[in-house]
Design a protein around this motif. Structure first.
Motif, PDB file in Angstrom:
ATOM      1  N   ILE A 211       0.864  -1.181   0.000  1.00 20.01           N
ATOM      2  CA  ILE A 211       0.000   0.000   0.000  1.00 20.01           C
ATOM      3  C   ILE A 211       0.901   1.231   0.000  1.00 20.01           C
ATOM      4  N   PRO A 212       0.717   2.137  -0.992  1.00 19.01           N
ATOM      5  CA  PRO A 212       1.533   3.346  -0.997  1.00 19.01           C
ATOM      6  C   PRO A 212       1.153   4.241   0.185  1.00 19.01           C
ATOM      7  N   ILE A 213       2.176   4.803   0.832  1.00 20.41           N
ATOM      8  CA  ILE A 213       1.933   5.649   1.999  1.00 20.41           C
ATOM      9  C   ILE A 213       2.919   6.806   2.005  1.00 20.41           C
ATOM     10  N   ILE A 214       2.412   7.960   2.378  1.00 20.38           N
ATOM     11  CA  ILE A 214       3.262   9.133   2.556  1.00 20.38           C
ATOM     12  C   ILE A 214       3.275   9.455   4.042  1.00 20.38           C
ATOM     13  N   PHE A 215       4.477   9.502   4.594  1.00 16.96           N
ATOM     14  CA  PHE A 215       4.665   9.913   5.982  1.00 16.96           C
ATOM     15  C   PHE A 215       5.020  11.400   5.966  1.00 16.96           C
ATOM     16  N   ILE A 216       4.282  12.193   6.745  1.00 16.49           N
ATOM     17  CA  ILE A 216       4.480  13.635   6.793  1.00 16.49           C
ATOM     18  C   ILE A 216       4.888  14.042   8.205  1.00 16.49           C
ATOM     19  N   ASN A 217       5.909  14.874   8.281  1.00 15.97           N
ATOM     20  CA  ASN A 217       6.361  15.386   9.567  1.00 15.97           C
ATOM     21  C   ASN A 217       5.249  16.228  10.188  1.00 15.97           C
ATOM     22  N   ILE A 218       4.848  15.865  11.359  1.00 18.04           N
ATOM     23  CA  ILE A 218       3.741  16.522  12.052  1.00 18.04           C
ATOM     24  C   ILE A 218       4.066  17.976  12.428  1.00 18.04           C
ATOM     25  N   ASN A 219       5.341  18.341  12.407  1.00 19.55           N
ATOM     26  CA  ASN A 219       5.765  19.688  12.801  1.00 19.55           C
ATOM     27  C   ASN A 219       5.695  20.712  11.668  1.00 19.55           C
ATOM     28  N   LEU A 220       5.264  20.308  10.483  1.00 16.51           N
ATOM     29  CA  LEU A 220       5.185  21.231   9.347  1.00 16.51           C
ATOM     30  C   LEU A 220       3.940  22.099   9.433  1.00 16.51           C
ATOM     31  N   ASN A 221       4.049  23.328   8.904  1.00 17.23           N
ATOM     32  CA  ASN A 221       2.855  24.175   8.814  1.00 17.23           C
ATOM     33  C   ASN A 221       2.038  23.755   7.587  1.00 17.23           C
ATOM     34  N   GLU A 222       0.915  24.405   7.354  1.00 17.47           N
ATOM     35  CA  GLU A 222       0.002  23.995   6.284  1.00 17.47           C
ATOM     36  C   GLU A 222       0.640  24.090   4.900  1.00 17.47           C
ATOM     37  N   LEU A 223       1.362  25.167   4.618  1.00 13.54           N
ATOM     38  CA  LEU A 223       2.007  25.314   3.314  1.00 13.54           C
ATOM     39  C   LEU A 223       3.098  24.259   3.133  1.00 13.54           C
ATOM     40  N   GLU A 224       3.932  24.072   4.139  1.00 12.05           N
ATOM     41  CA  GLU A 224       4.995  23.069   4.061  1.00 12.05           C
ATOM     42  C   GLU A 224       4.407  21.664   3.879  1.00 12.05           C
ATOM     43  N   THR A 225       3.319  21.377   4.568  1.00 13.45           N
ATOM     44  CA  THR A 225       2.649  20.085   4.429  1.00 13.45           C
ATOM     45  C   THR A 225       2.129  19.909   3.005  1.00 13.45           C
ATOM     46  N   SER A 226       1.500  20.941   2.463  1.00 12.08           N
ATOM     47  CA  SER A 226       0.969  20.881   1.093  1.00 12.08           C
ATOM     48  C   SER A 226       2.076  20.601   0.086  1.00 12.08           C
ATOM     49  N   LEU A 227       3.165  21.346   0.192  1.00  8.80           N
ATOM     50  CA  LEU A 227       4.279  21.179  -0.745  1.00  8.80           C
ATOM     51  C   LEU A 227       4.907  19.790  -0.615  1.00  8.80           C
ATOM     52  N   THR A 228       5.075  19.338   0.614  1.00  6.86           N
ATOM     53  CA  THR A 228       5.684  18.023   0.848  1.00  6.86           C
ATOM     54  C   THR A 228       4.788  16.909   0.324  1.00  6.86           C
ATOM     55  N   LEU A 229       3.495  17.013   0.549  1.00  9.52           N
ATOM     56  CA  LEU A 229       2.569  16.001   0.032  1.00  9.52           C
ATOM     57  C   LEU A 229       2.652  15.900  -1.493  1.00  9.52           C
ATOM     58  N   LEU A 230       2.697  17.039  -2.163  1.00  9.36           N
ATOM     59  CA  LEU A 230       2.796  17.022  -3.625  1.00  9.36           C
ATOM     60  C   LEU A 230       4.123  16.432  -4.079  1.00  9.36           C
ATOM     61  N   HIS A 231       5.194  16.797  -3.408  1.00  9.96           N
ATOM     62  CA  HIS A 231       6.516  16.275  -3.743  1.00  9.96           C
ATOM     63  C   HIS A 231       6.536  14.746  -3.607  1.00  9.96           C
ATOM     64  N   GLU A 232       6.048  14.258  -2.493  1.00 11.77           N
ATOM     65  CA  GLU A 232       6.051  12.814  -2.255  1.00 11.77           C
ATOM     66  C   GLU A 232       5.091  12.086  -3.193  1.00 11.77           C
ATOM     67  N   THR A 233       3.988  12.707  -3.556  1.00 12.18           N
ATOM     68  CA  THR A 233       3.061  12.122  -4.530  1.00 12.18           C
ATOM     69  C   THR A 233       3.746  11.934  -5.875  1.00 12.18           C
ATOM     70  N   ALA A 234       4.590  12.895  -6.247  1.00 12.46           N
ATOM     71  CA  ALA A 234       5.329  12.779  -7.509  1.00 12.46           C
ATOM     72  C   ALA A 234       6.205  11.530  -7.518  1.00 12.46           C
ATOM     73  N   HIS A 235       6.800  11.188  -6.379  1.00  8.48           N
ATOM     74  CA  HIS A 235       7.609   9.968  -6.323  1.00  8.48           C
ATOM     75  C   HIS A 235       6.740   8.747  -6.638  1.00  8.48           C
ATOM     76  N   PHE A 236       5.509   8.734  -6.132  1.00  8.47           N
ATOM     77  CA  PHE A 236       4.578   7.636  -6.430  1.00  8.47           C
ATOM     78  C   PHE A 236       4.241   7.618  -7.921  1.00  8.47           C
ATOM     79  N   LEU A 237       3.840   8.776  -8.456  1.00  7.10           N
ATOM     80  CA  LEU A 237       3.432   8.852  -9.859  1.00  7.10           C
ATOM     81  C   LEU A 237       4.572   8.523 -10.816  1.00  7.10           C
TER      82      LEU A 237
END
Length: 147
Positions: free
Chosen positions: A34-60
């Motif tokens: 199962i693909p999973i993205i682990f996100i650092n809980i200490n990130l703010n909303e913008l940092e979380t958004s950018l990181t999620l997109l970055h990690e999604t690209a690795h999946f795609l």
């Protein structure tokens, strides 16, 4: 923006887990196939958004750490993930703010606060959006357009 991104990721079948990460903002991996993205809980909303997109690209892109054989290959994978992240963010920002040729892309660069080496990718994506929307041809050596 974050809500839209998490919806997109979940629709791809990727799980998101928020946790404490010592040295990383995010990690993409598989757990029980199962693909999973682990996100650092200490990130703010913008940092979380950018990181999620970055990690999604690795999946795609089908990136898998076990097949990386050298530093240059890793740099290319990271650049491509960052490029995807920027393309998606710029599309969302255009949807929200309706970019025009007069839009100040330097404000976009400043607000995203990405590493300096990615500024060119932001400018290229901005120019691509503007040229598509307004039928303009970007002139590569300056920030101006010609028709």
């Amino acid at each position: 923006m974050l809500k839209k991104i998490t919806c997109k990721i979940k629709n791809l079948g990727i799980k998101i887990k928020y946790c404490y990460l010592k040295e990383e903002d995010g990690i993409f991996d598989f757990f029980n196939n199962i693909p999973i993205i682990f996100i650092n809980i200490n990130l703010n909303e913008l940092e979380t958004s950018l990181t999620l997109l970055h990690e999604t690209a690795h999946f795609l892109n089908g990136d898998c750490k076990k097949y990386i054989t050298n530093h240059f290959q890793n740099d290319n994978l990271e650049f491509e993930a960052n490029k995807y992240m920027i393309q998606e963010v710029m599309k969302m920002l255009d949807d929200e703010y309706n970019f025009t040729p007069d839009t100040n892309y330097q404000q976009i660069i400043d607000s995203l606060n990405l590493p300096y080496h990615l500024d060119g990718v932001i400018i290229d994506e901005f120019n691509s959006i503007i040229s598509d929307k307004f039928g303009m041809t970007p002139y590569c050596e300056t920030d101006y357009f010609y028709e």
